[in-house]
Design an enzyme around this catalytic site. Structure first.
Site, PDB file in Angstrom:
ATOM      1  N   CYS A 107      -3.357 -46.243 -45.668  1.00 43.09           N
ATOM      2  CA  CYS A 107      -2.647 -47.293 -46.291  1.00 43.09           C
ATOM      3  C   CYS A 107      -2.920 -47.923 -47.597  1.00 43.09           C
ATOM      4  O   CYS A 107      -2.502 -48.228 -48.351  1.00 43.09           O
ATOM      5  CB  CYS A 107      -1.869 -48.114 -45.312  1.00 43.09           C
ATOM      6  N   GLU A 150       5.108 -52.823 -41.406  1.00 43.88           N
ATOM      7  CA  GLU A 150       3.855 -52.427 -42.211  1.00 43.88           C
ATOM      8  C   GLU A 150       4.090 -51.090 -42.879  1.00 43.88           C
ATOM      9  O   GLU A 150       3.979 -50.312 -42.275  1.00 43.88           O
ATOM     10  CB  GLU A 150       2.683 -52.370 -41.321  1.00 43.88           C
TER      11      GLU A 150
HETATM   12  P1  NAD Z   1       6.649 -42.187 -40.535  1.00 52.05           P
HETATM   13  O1  NAD Z   1       7.456 -43.415 -41.383  1.00 52.05           O
HETATM   14  O2  NAD Z   1       6.920 -40.965 -40.776  1.00 52.05           O
HETATM   15  O3  NAD Z   1       6.498 -42.282 -39.054  1.00 52.05           O
HETATM   16  C1  NAD Z   1       5.750 -43.816 -38.402  1.00 52.05           C
HETATM   17  C2  NAD Z   1       6.653 -43.804 -36.898  1.00 52.05           C
HETATM   18  O4  NAD Z   1       7.736 -43.929 -37.044  1.00 52.05           O
HETATM   19  C3  NAD Z   1       6.276 -42.448 -36.190  1.00 52.05           C
HETATM   20  O5  NAD Z   1       5.824 -42.893 -34.830  1.00 52.05           O
HETATM   21  C4  NAD Z   1       7.633 -41.783 -36.257  1.00 52.05           C
HETATM   22  O6  NAD Z   1       7.777 -40.915 -35.137  1.00 52.05           O
HETATM   23  C5  NAD Z   1       8.533 -42.986 -36.178  1.00 52.05           C
HETATM   24  N1  NAD Z   1       9.791 -42.752 -36.783  1.00 52.05           N
HETATM   25  C6  NAD Z   1      10.274 -41.717 -37.557  1.00 52.05           C
HETATM   26  N2  NAD Z   1      11.662 -41.897 -37.781  1.00 52.05           N
HETATM   27  C7  NAD Z   1      12.053 -42.898 -37.064  1.00 52.05           C
HETATM   28  C8  NAD Z   1      13.256 -43.532 -36.733  1.00 52.05           C
HETATM   29  N3  NAD Z   1      14.278 -43.095 -37.660  1.00 52.05           N
HETATM   30  N4  NAD Z   1      13.463 -44.510 -36.127  1.00 52.05           N
HETATM   31  C9  NAD Z   1      12.394 -45.146 -35.333  1.00 52.05           C
HETATM   32  N5  NAD Z   1      11.152 -44.632 -35.422  1.00 52.05           N
HETATM   33  C10 NAD Z   1      10.979 -43.483 -36.299  1.00 52.05           C
HETATM   34  O7  NAD Z   1       5.058 -42.545 -41.204  1.00 52.05           O
HETATM   35  P2  NAD Z   1       3.853 -41.475 -41.138  1.00 52.05           P
HETATM   36  O8  NAD Z   1       3.845 -40.476 -41.798  1.00 52.05           O
HETATM   37  O9  NAD Z   1       3.533 -41.369 -39.412  1.00 52.05           O
HETATM   38  O10 NAD Z   1       2.897 -42.812 -41.725  1.00 52.05           O
HETATM   39  C11 NAD Z   1       2.439 -42.512 -43.061  1.00 52.05           C
HETATM   40  C12 NAD Z   1       2.729 -43.806 -43.547  1.00 52.05           C
HETATM   41  O11 NAD Z   1       2.748 -44.918 -43.045  1.00 52.05           O
HETATM   42  C13 NAD Z   1       2.357 -43.933 -44.996  1.00 52.05           C
HETATM   43  O12 NAD Z   1       3.455 -44.194 -45.651  1.00 52.05           O
HETATM   44  C14 NAD Z   1       1.378 -45.167 -44.721  1.00 52.05           C
HETATM   45  O13 NAD Z   1       1.321 -46.085 -46.029  1.00 52.05           O
HETATM   46  C15 NAD Z   1       2.101 -46.128 -43.787  1.00 52.05           C
HETATM   47  N6  NAD Z   1       1.290 -46.801 -43.338  1.00 52.05           N
HETATM   48  C16 NAD Z   1       1.451 -48.133 -43.180  1.00 52.05           C
HETATM   49  C17 NAD Z   1       0.257 -49.064 -42.892  1.00 52.05           C
HETATM   50  C18 NAD Z   1       0.316 -50.499 -43.018  1.00 52.05           C
HETATM   51  O14 NAD Z   1      -0.447 -51.378 -42.466  1.00 52.05           O
HETATM   52  N7  NAD Z   1       1.059 -51.071 -44.057  1.00 52.05           N
HETATM   53  C19 NAD Z   1      -0.760 -48.777 -41.993  1.00 52.05           C
HETATM   54  C20 NAD Z   1      -0.744 -47.171 -41.809  1.00 52.05           C
HETATM   55  C21 NAD Z   1       0.163 -46.263 -42.290  1.00 52.05           C
END
Ligand code: NAD
Length: 523
Positions: A276, A242
């Site tokens: 999002c 997502e």
């Molecule tokens: P992010 O990608 O920085 O982090 C998300 C999660 O991934 C965190 O728990 C982080 O610690 C983990 N992570 C980071 N690097 C990783 C790796 N290499 N391997 C595995 N896990 C890792 O995102 P964010 O800043 O926390 O959230 C914002 C983003 O999320 C925005 O782009 C937003 O649109 C998206 N989002 C999407 C939805 C949806 O339902 N489509 C919902 C909410 C947020």
């Protein structure tokens, strides 16, 4: 001479984004911790699957009761760590989870039970087919900070009710909220090893992806999602991704400007734009353009920017400096390329380091970053269009396809345009709230993701489908087994004609030729 051995143990520091106050320091789970958690989950999962859906639903009912009882406490914990106004924590997080639990309590038994697969082909009529929905085993969930309760909770509840164990890696910015979820689930009767939280950073998340989990549900940015997809491909780990969005809102020439402007302002600024499904691009028919902008500016100027715990707060802080800088860069880029700033357009340091004024931009174009990249901040960029066709073309001119909205007084016209927009969800005359409709699937197309969460289809993601086939004539060799030859080929030719020829005569002749099939000589 004794020397002090200093080992740097990575720490996760939970901070209130409104004040900068450190809320708590927590240990960061390393690779070994993650592997151990997954091993414990695997060892316990069989028993959890064994107790059956009805018992697991009873535990969900208890979770719902406890969450309802502690709703204000949980909402405040969310506000402390994520910054949003308490009322938003109640509506977009606690309410969403209470209702998602209601959906599973009411529907999980029906949706997870075995399903008959009736056979249409005459040759297989003597078999009884069934679909079984079996839990994957251990589901890994990696979640972001923007909806730190509703995102991991809705995914976790679906995974648990289907009989899986879950290891959750929450965002490093909102670990405390995830620990609240853990306490609630354990108190409701979910065994300790069936739901575990691995507090940590990106490396902890990567360790979970590389562990022996059976499925991964990831919610986060496109960049991380792509990295995860590559890692998952190495061992064919099934994933739901997502990812980000750049959701368009179309305001058609017959729209109610008063309603559409309120929707745009709420859709762009709810959770300080860190949603999002935020309205990230707004397209308005030229005949309403100035009127619409005026209404948006008027409403935006009335919003109260404040700490989320203050009851008059409409818009809280951004989560951290990096996010604020990105918003600032997008606004500066738009200004440099000719956008008009009608409201906001700058930081709000008097309120705190992470605050940014709700901003309305006019005359934006697709050459600007603000219309191409995810901004994830309190900015409403508005652009004019001249025809419905142009509006749809602009809406689809994006690498993302999470959600979209169309505002019009004519519902059928709205539906016609909605069908042409490339997105996982399109709302006519509303924005964002589809996330809170527990029956609706949540998913994106294009770079917004793979797979879905929420509702029936979100539950289906948590199970492996097994097809079970039971032959009704155990003492009979199947006609298609060995014992081939010219006679069999002619009989089969006849059978195909009997089943599929268009003319009744040919079908009858086919039946005559096929008749010997049932008692032919076989190996
Ligand atoms: P992010 O990608 O920085 O982090 C998300 C999660 O991934 C965190 O728990 C982080 O610690 C983990 N992570 C980071 N690097 C990783 C790796 N290499 N391997 C595995 N896990 C890792 O995102 P964010 O800043 O926390 O959230 C914002 C983003 O999320 C925005 O782009 C937003 O649109 C998206 N989002 C999407 C939805 C949806 O339902 N489509 C919902 C909410 C947020």
């Amino acid at each position: 001479m004794a020397t002090d051995l200093q080992i740097d143990v990575p720490k996760i520091v939970s901070v209130n984004p409104a004040t900068g106050t450190v809320l708590r320091e927590l240990g960061c789970a390393g690779e070994n911790d993650v592997l151990a958690a997954v091993a414990r989950a695997r060892a316990a999962q069989g028993m959890w699957a064994e107790i059956g859906v009805r018992r697991r639903i009873a535990i969900l009912r208890e979770f719902q009761r406890r969450l309802h009882e502690k709703k204000s406490e949980i909402a405040e914990a969310i506000t402390q760590e994520a910054g949003k106004p308490v009322v938003e924590a109640l509506t977009t997080e606690v309410l969403v989870v209470l209702d998602a639990t209601r959906f599973l309590i009411e529907n999980a038994y029906r949706l997870l039970r075995d399903e008959p697969v009736p056979h249409g082909n005459l040759a297989t009529k003597l078999k009884r087919g069934r679909l079984l929905r079996e839990p994957y085993g251990v589901v890994g969930i990696i979640s972001p900070w923007n909806y730190p309760f509703s995102i991991p909770a809705t995914e976790t509840l679906a995974a648990l009710v289907a009989g899986n164990a879950v290891v959750l890696k929450p965002s490093a910015f909102t670990s405390l909220v995830a620990l609240e979820l853990k306490s609630l689930l354990h108190a409701a009767g979910v065994p300790q090893d069936i739901f575990q939280v691995a507090v940590g950073d990106g490396a902890t998340g990567a360790a979970l992806v590389h562990s022996q989990i059976d499925k991964l549900v990831f919610t986060g940015s496109l960049a991380t999602g792509k990295r995860i997809a590559v890692a998952a491909a190495e061992r064919l780990l099934p994933v739901v991704l997502e990812l980000g969005g750049k959701d368009p809102m179309l305001v058609l020439d017959d729209a109610d400007v008063e309603v559409a402007s309120s929707a745009a302002v709420w859709g762009a600024f709810v959770n300080a734009g860190q949603t999002c499904l935020s309205v990230e691009r707004c397209y308005v028919h030229r005949s309403l353009y100035e009127l619409f902008l005026e209404a948006c500016v008027d409403k935006t100027k009335k919003l109260i920017v404040n700490h989320g715990l203050e009851h008059n707060a409409d818009v809280g802080p951004l989560i951290h400096q990096r996010q604020l800088q990105l918003v600032e860069e997008h606004v500066e880029d738009a200004k440099a390329r000719g956008a008009r700033v009608l409201a906001g357009g700058s930081r709000f340091p008097e309120m705190g380091a992470n605050f940014y004024h709700p901003t309305v931009l006019a005359d934006v174009t697709h050459a600007m970053r603000i219309m191409r990249e995810e901004t994830f901040g309190p900015v409403l960029p508005v652009m004019a269009f001249d025809s419905d066709e142009e509006a749809v073309r602009l809406a689809n001119d994006s690498e993302f396809g999470l959600a979209a909205s169309v505002f019009t007084r004519e519902k059928t016209r709205g539906e016609r345009l909605a069908r042409q927009i490339q997105a996982g969800s399109v709302m006519v005359n509303d924005v964002v709230s589809c996330f809170g409709i527990s029956e609706a699937p949540h998913s994106g197309v294009k770079s917004s993701g793979i797979g879905r969460t929420h509702g029936r289809f979100g539950l289906e993601e948590m199970v492996r489908l097994k097809y079970l086939d039971i032959d009704g004539m155990p003492g009979m060799k199947k006609v298609w087994w060995y014992g081939y030859g010219a006679k069999f080929a002619a009989q089969m030719d006849g059978f195909l004609n009997f089943e599929f020829a268009r003319s009744a005569g040919e079908r009858l002749r086919g039946a005559r030729r096929a008749i010997g099939l049932v008692n032919r000589k076989q190996l």
